[in-house]
Write a protein that holds these residues in place. Structure first.
Motif, PDB file in Angstrom:
ATOM      1  N   PHE A  65       0.849  -1.184   0.000  1.00  0.00           N
ATOM      2  CA  PHE A  65       0.000   0.000   0.000  1.00  0.00           C
ATOM      3  C   PHE A  65       0.889   1.241   0.000  1.00  0.00           C
ATOM      4  O   PHE A  65       2.030   1.215   0.498  1.00  0.00           O
ATOM      5  CB  PHE A  65      -0.901   0.038   1.232  1.00  0.00           C
ATOM      6  N   ASP A  66       0.353   2.351  -0.534  1.00  0.00           N
ATOM      7  CA  ASP A  66       1.096   3.603  -0.460  1.00  0.00           C
ATOM      8  C   ASP A  66       0.733   4.340   0.826  1.00  0.00           C
ATOM      9  O   ASP A  66      -0.076   3.858   1.640  1.00  0.00           O
ATOM     10  CB  ASP A  66       0.866   4.467  -1.705  1.00  0.00           C
ATOM     11  N   LEU A  67       1.307   5.538   1.024  1.00  0.00           N
ATOM     12  CA  LEU A  67       1.101   6.268   2.268  1.00  0.00           C
ATOM     13  C   LEU A  67      -0.343   6.704   2.465  1.00  0.00           C
ATOM     14  O   LEU A  67      -0.786   6.930   3.587  1.00  0.00           O
ATOM     15  CB  LEU A  67       2.014   7.502   2.312  1.00  0.00           C
ATOM     16  N   GLY A  68      -1.090   6.824   1.363  1.00  0.00           N
ATOM     17  CA  GLY A  68      -2.491   7.198   1.467  1.00  0.00           C
ATOM     18  C   GLY A  68      -3.415   6.034   1.710  1.00  0.00           C
ATOM     19  O   GLY A  68      -4.637   6.202   1.743  1.00  0.00           O
ATOM     20  N   GLY A  69      -2.854   4.809   1.873  1.00  0.00           N
ATOM     21  CA  GLY A  69      -3.660   3.631   2.123  1.00  0.00           C
ATOM     22  C   GLY A  69      -4.197   2.971   0.869  1.00  0.00           C
ATOM     23  O   GLY A  69      -5.007   2.036   0.942  1.00  0.00           O
ATOM     24  N   ARG A  70      -3.764   3.430  -0.294  1.00  0.00           N
ATOM     25  CA  ARG A  70      -4.237   2.854  -1.560  1.00  0.00           C
ATOM     26  C   ARG A  70      -3.451   1.600  -1.892  1.00  0.00           C
ATOM     27  O   ARG A  70      -2.226   1.558  -1.764  1.00  0.00           O
ATOM     28  CB  ARG A  70      -4.107   3.880  -2.687  1.00  0.00           C
ATOM     29  N   HIS A  71      -4.164   0.552  -2.332  1.00  0.00           N
ATOM     30  CA  HIS A  71      -3.539  -0.722  -2.658  1.00  0.00           C
ATOM     31  C   HIS A  71      -2.713  -0.588  -3.937  1.00  0.00           C
ATOM     32  O   HIS A  71      -3.202  -0.137  -4.967  1.00  0.00           O
ATOM     33  CB  HIS A  71      -4.613  -1.798  -2.841  1.00  0.00           C
ATOM     34  N   THR A 102       1.315  -5.379   9.983  1.00  0.00           N
ATOM     35  CA  THR A 102       1.747  -4.398   8.998  1.00  0.00           C
ATOM     36  C   THR A 102       3.148  -3.911   9.323  1.00  0.00           C
ATOM     37  O   THR A 102       3.618  -4.013  10.459  1.00  0.00           O
ATOM     38  CB  THR A 102       0.800  -3.190   8.952  1.00  0.00           C
ATOM     39  N   GLY A 103       3.810  -3.359   8.338  1.00  0.00           N
ATOM     40  CA  GLY A 103       5.132  -2.781   8.516  1.00  0.00           C
ATOM     41  C   GLY A 103       5.446  -1.869   7.351  1.00  0.00           C
ATOM     42  O   GLY A 103       4.677  -1.762   6.391  1.00  0.00           O
ATOM     43  N   LYS A 104       6.568  -1.204   7.416  1.00  0.00           N
ATOM     44  CA  LYS A 104       6.919  -0.258   6.359  1.00  0.00           C
ATOM     45  C   LYS A 104       8.030  -0.810   5.486  1.00  0.00           C
ATOM     46  O   LYS A 104       8.868  -1.605   5.924  1.00  0.00           O
ATOM     47  CB  LYS A 104       7.328   1.089   6.954  1.00  0.00           C
ATOM     48  N   ILE A 105       8.040  -0.381   4.235  1.00  0.00           N
ATOM     49  CA  ILE A 105       9.090  -0.684   3.269  1.00  0.00           C
ATOM     50  C   ILE A 105       9.558   0.634   2.682  1.00  0.00           C
ATOM     51  O   ILE A 105       8.740   1.463   2.267  1.00  0.00           O
ATOM     52  CB  ILE A 105       8.575  -1.586   2.128  1.00  0.00           C
ATOM     53  N   ILE A 106      10.842   0.847   2.648  1.00  0.00           N
ATOM     54  CA  ILE A 106      11.400   2.032   2.004  1.00  0.00           C
ATOM     55  C   ILE A 106      12.084   1.596   0.718  1.00  0.00           C
ATOM     56  O   ILE A 106      13.042   0.807   0.746  1.00  0.00           O
ATOM     57  CB  ILE A 106      12.397   2.766   2.918  1.00  0.00           C
ATOM     58  N   LYS A 107      11.577   2.077  -0.422  1.00  0.00           N
ATOM     59  CA  LYS A 107      12.159   1.759  -1.722  1.00  0.00           C
ATOM     60  C   LYS A 107      13.174   2.843  -2.085  1.00  0.00           C
ATOM     61  O   LYS A 107      12.855   4.026  -2.098  1.00  0.00           O
ATOM     62  CB  LYS A 107      11.084   1.678  -2.806  1.00  0.00           C
ATOM     63  N   LEU A 108      14.379   2.420  -2.337  1.00  0.00           N
ATOM     64  CA  LEU A 108      15.439   3.357  -2.696  1.00  0.00           C
ATOM     65  C   LEU A 108      15.327   3.735  -4.169  1.00  0.00           C
ATOM     66  O   LEU A 108      14.726   3.016  -4.965  1.00  0.00           O
ATOM     67  CB  LEU A 108      16.811   2.748  -2.411  1.00  0.00           C
TER      68      LEU A 108
END
Length: 584
Positions: A530-536, A578-584
């Protein structure tokens, strides 16, 4: 000899059936108290009480050691209670990760700048004041202070709010931010949004309001708009504006207190802001990074009190957060108590805690007698005696949880704990976040507490550590105290079922993702992005897997996916994390 002068509790009146609390007056505490902290400083399993005092002249602070039987002993020896200071606030956290809680005291004032104090816990009830070599202290007009690991490196950093002095308003009272270097020393941060906040700042409160895995900061401004600093995830912050977050940073006021809490159980932290001489503010977190100001109801239509104290707690263990607001100022002031109706609204109630308390300056919640409900401490200023309100509520079930960080800071400050239980026939997720400050100069217990209503089992407990590790436990019996150590989900208690132990590596990354986790039973596993706005965005994995340790390797949805922060949701049947992923 460390202790003497046994402190006896004085009960005002007899407990009546209609009462909810028993008022306990601290008869020998009339030292102009500014706040309070419920903490287990000696790690013996019960909560002790620290009270900062400031009668506008040098005095001593107060420490009440819990005897474990419902009484306290007031300490009279040791530097914490003999150091001549003028204390506005205290915040506790294990800054050196040695297994005991240390104390930072904001020794500011309204007339002259003063030096703050850092006390290192040496164990066995002994403290030493840390010299300026460890923390570059300087004269300041400090008010609220709070520990938080803002860069998630496993060590607690410190934020200290400052005033513009009342007798010289031309002097900017810049706030102080100290970065923990991890070797017992600190570096003062001199650049960036946090280091350039110059105003009459009072309450400060950290919270991960956008659920992106790092703590953000709200600061109350006494004579203008408040501040919300969003954590960028790289050690820097961005000052937010109304165009992105709503009126939470545009509503002018005379704000003193601020407290985060998920009052509507939607998984996002909402914010209460207490004002002086005007109605208070309540902001509902919309879940997309913005807030909506609540315009109706007793919390925001409260007849212009002088709010200095605020603290959330589920005092009746019914599964939602209630709110205490303490009012200061000269004369007899009545405090406010709001019971959560469970539907996003509140009812103003009147009980022992709302009687005129003279001048409330700080408040905090904690279960000091370990009976399964939250007790309240209320600090009184102007030489009036402070009070403990012992909670006598019975009938509902509860969970009390202690978190111990290993990769994260030892105090687990910044950890989010979520509990799912069937309450009144509905599945309810509750959220608590471990914090170093609430309201103005208060600190709730570091042990998150959850009311469960009439249910006797929590379906699952999800712990989201600042390190990024997520652990989920199933079927926890109610009316129990639990301790969870980060990364030891299979060795804490054999009776607990570890549903997930999720570790995502590498993170950040621009390449393949490696998920490692444990299942207790066969399930259909899905991993969605999901993105930061909660969109799949897309689905990273779906498949049937059996019990035991599992691994999934996946790629980002497409090579053209923009860099930045995303969230994953890993679900296995009814259990998810849930958790976060940071894409470089």
């Amino acid at each position: 000899m460390r202790l003497s002068l046994t402190f006896f509790l004085v009960f005002l009146g007899h407990l009546l059936p209609a009462q909810t609390f028993t008022q306990i007056t601290l008869n020998d505490d009339n030292l102009w108290s500014e706040g309070g902290n419920w903490i287990d400083y000696d790690d013996d399993g019960d909560l002790d009480l620290f009270i900062p005092n400031n009668p506008r002249s040098p005095t001593v602070n107060s420490m009440y050691e819990n005897n474990g039987d419902g009484t306290f002993t007031k300490q009279v020896f040791g530097i914490l209670v003999t150091d001549g200071v003028m204390s506005e606030s205290g915040t506790w956290g294990d800054y050196d990760n040695d297994g005991d809680l240390d104390l930072f005291v904001g020794d500011g004032g309204f007339d002259l700048p003063r030096m703050n104090s850092l006390y290192r816990n040496e164990g066995n009830g002994n403290f030493n004041e840390v010299t300026a070599f460890a923390m570059p202290s300087e004269p300041s007009y400090s008010t609220s202070t709070s520990w938080a690991d803002y860069d998630n490196d496993g060590f607690l950093d410190l934020y200290c709010a400052n005033l513009t002095p009342a007798n010289n308003t031309s002097v900017p009272g810049k706030d102080l931010i100290y970065h923990n270097d991890g070797d017992g020393t600190f570096t003062k941060v001199t650049t960036g949004a946090l280091a350039n906040t110059a105003a009459r700042c009072f309450g400060v409160a950290w919270s991960d309001y956008d659920n992106d895995g790092d703590v953000d900061l709200f600061v109350c401004h006494n004579s203008g708009s408040n501040f919300l600093q969003r954590n960028n995830g790289n050690g820097s912050f961005t000052t937010t504006f109304a165009s992105s977050v709503g009126s939470i940073v545009a509503d002018g006021g005379s704000s003193i207190a601020c407290s985060w809490g998920d009052y509507n159980n939607d998984g996002y932290m909402d914010l209460f802001v207490g004002n002086w001489g005007q109605n208070d503010f309540l902001y509902k977190n919309d879940g997309d990074g913005s807030f909506t100001r609540v315009m109706t109801g007793p919390v925001v239509q409260n007849s212009n009190g002088n709010a200095e104290a605020s603290a959330w707690a589920d005092f009746d263990n019914d599964g939602d957060l209630d709110l205490f607001v303490g009012n200061g100022g000269a004369g007899q002031q009545q405090d406010y108590f709001y019971e959560n109706n469970g539907d996003g609204t509140f009812t103003k109630i009147f009980n022992e805690t709302t009687a005129p308390s003279n001048c409330t300056a700080g408040a905090c919640w904690g279960d000091y007698d370990n009976d399964g409900d939250q007790d309240l401490f209320v600090a009184n200023f102007s030489g009036k005696k402070s009070n403990i309100f012992r909670n006598e509520t019975t009938g509902n079930h509860w969970l009390n949880i202690r978190c111990v960080g290993t990769q994260s800071n030892r105090s687990a400050i910044g950890t989010k704990v979520r509990v799912r239980a069937m309450i009144n026939g509905q599945a309810v997720w509750q959220l608590r976040e471990i914090s170093g400050q609430t309201g103005y100069n208060g600190q709730n217990s570091l042990r998150p507490h959850f009311g469960l209503g009439t249910t006797t089992t929590a379906d699952s407990v999800q712990i989201e550590w600042p390190s990024g590790l997520v652990e989920v436990y199933l079927q926890l019996a109610a009316d129990s105290f639990y301790t969870f150590v980060e990364g030891q989900s299979t060795s804490i208690d054999p009776s607990l079922q570890a549903a997930f132990y999720i570790k995502l590596t590498p993170n950040p990354t621009d390449g393949p993702l490696h998920f490692a986790y444990t299942l207790t039973a066969s399930a259909t596993v899905k991993i969605d992005l999901f993105d930061l706005g909660g969109r799949h965005v897309c689905q990273l994995f779906e498949g049937n897997q059996g019990p035991g340790k599992q691994e999934v390797k996946a790629n980002f949805c497409n090579a053209g996916l923009e860099r930045g922060m995303y969230f994953y949701r890993l679900s296995a049947g009814e259990i998810w994390a849930t958790g976060k992923i940071i894409k470089l």
